[in-house]
Design a protein around this motif. Sequence first.
Motif, PDB file in Angstrom:
ATOM      1  N   ARG A 275      -1.456 -10.888   6.599  1.00 49.34           N
ATOM      2  CA  ARG A 275      -2.444 -11.527   7.465  1.00 49.34           C
ATOM      3  C   ARG A 275      -1.704 -12.455   8.421  1.00 49.34           C
TER       4      ARG A 275
ATOM      5  N   ARG B 209      -5.338  -8.741  10.037  1.00 47.57           N
ATOM      6  CA  ARG B 209      -4.449  -8.089   9.088  1.00 47.57           C
ATOM      7  C   ARG B 209      -3.673  -6.971   9.786  1.00 47.57           C
ATOM      8  N   PHE B 210      -2.449  -6.778   9.362  1.00 48.90           N
ATOM      9  CA  PHE B 210      -1.634  -5.702   9.907  1.00 48.90           C
ATOM     10  C   PHE B 210      -0.756  -5.135   8.794  1.00 48.90           C
ATOM     11  N   VAL B 211      -0.172  -3.988   9.078  1.00 46.35           N
ATOM     12  CA  VAL B 211       0.642  -3.277   8.089  1.00 46.35           C
ATOM     13  C   VAL B 211       2.007  -2.979   8.694  1.00 46.35           C
TER      14      VAL B 211
ATOM     15  N   LYS C 106       5.040  -0.504   8.217  1.00 43.09           N
ATOM     16  CA  LYS C 106       5.405   0.744   7.547  1.00 43.09           C
ATOM     17  C   LYS C 106       6.875   1.032   7.762  1.00 43.09           C
TER      18      LYS C 106
ATOM     19  N   CYS D 177       1.175  -5.052   3.657  1.00 39.72           N
ATOM     20  CA  CYS D 177       0.066  -5.628   4.409  1.00 39.72           C
ATOM     21  C   CYS D 177       0.174  -7.149   4.463  1.00 39.72           C
TER      22      CYS D 177
ATOM     23  N   LEU E 227       0.834  -1.195   0.000  1.00 37.49           N
ATOM     24  CA  LEU E 227       0.000   0.000   0.000  1.00 37.49           C
ATOM     25  C   LEU E 227       0.870   1.247   0.000  1.00 37.49           C
TER      26      LEU E 227
ATOM     27  N   GLU F  13      -9.555  -0.736   7.251  1.00 37.39           N
ATOM     28  CA  GLU F  13     -10.041  -1.548   6.139  1.00 37.39           C
ATOM     29  C   GLU F  13     -10.912  -0.888   5.088  1.00 37.39           C
TER      30      GLU F  13
ATOM     31  N   GLU G 106      -2.315  -1.290  12.692  1.00 39.30           N
ATOM     32  CA  GLU G 106      -3.538  -1.965  12.300  1.00 39.30           C
ATOM     33  C   GLU G 106      -3.840  -1.688  10.829  1.00 39.30           C
ATOM     34  N   TYR G 107      -4.552  -2.597  10.191  1.00 37.79           N
ATOM     35  CA  TYR G 107      -5.032  -2.403   8.832  1.00 37.79           C
ATOM     36  C   TYR G 107      -6.389  -1.718   8.916  1.00 37.79           C
TER      37      TYR G 107
ATOM     38  N   CYS H 263       3.864   0.819   2.890  1.00 45.20           N
ATOM     39  CA  CYS H 263       3.203  -0.113   3.802  1.00 45.20           C
ATOM     40  C   CYS H 263       3.033  -1.467   3.140  1.00 45.20           C
TER      41      CYS H 263
END
Length: 276
Positions: A38, A48-50, A52, A36, A26, A113, A110-111, A34
């Motif tokens: 799971r 899900r998380f990101v 960065k 992403c 992303l 959404e 956090e993702y 970012c």
Amino acid sequence: MGEEEHVLLIRDFFSDQRRFQYIKTLSGGASGYCVCFREVFTEGLSRRFVVKCPNDDEDDVVAGIRNEIQSLHALQHAEHIVDVLTISDNPLEPDRQGQGGLHIPFIILEYVENGTLELFIQRIGGAILPNRFLWRLFLCMVRACVAMAYPPAQGRKEETVASAQPSALVHWDMHNRNFMFGAILGNYQEHLLVPILKLIDFDISAMKTSEEVVNVEVKEKFDDELELDRYRTIGQSSVATCINLLDVGQASHLNEINGKGVSPPTSKSFANLSRQ
């Protein structure tokens, strides 16, 4: 190291553990990108998380990510700020001997959404929205400002603290691409029908205390026209909060969302929200 190499490096760190699944890459704003993933838990649950990281090795870019890490950790219990997450046995961290790990600054988030406020405005195409929906969005933005002024402790709501001096934290990049919709929260009355709106991208946030940082031209256009000064209490005052609220006013200008269907709120409507 370019952005593509950074993405491949991050993916490689997580590739050895089956509980992690790469989803997509992303945009991470001007200074970051970012990735992403799971995470699948043994109970069959997942999240899900990101991750960065800087999108460049330039000093100012790396400094921006470090700055965001510092700001978000200070705000990590705020509901309307993107949340910082932790991962057990994080493959990006060095081992107990200090070996391995990712050698550039990173933060796990956090993702969020449901996309940006800007994308939402584009999708509705000028449709007229109910005032109650618009006020929910505006309230989310104001709560983010309250959190920056009074960072909440764990388990506490975003609310002003009469006995405390407001923080001098200014976001400095508050626009419709930096507000993102999260989930519908059935256990929160405010978000039964409208998803929570969260503020992201703190890479250029900074502490400001001088009156000289106020944009006089914009203040005259908004604050003075709406006579907001009369609603500010004397005592606990923060230039930073005034700047953040003014940026919210510009980012959430209701005519921008609702075409010509709704006039901007009057000074009386802003009364309680503009107090320090």
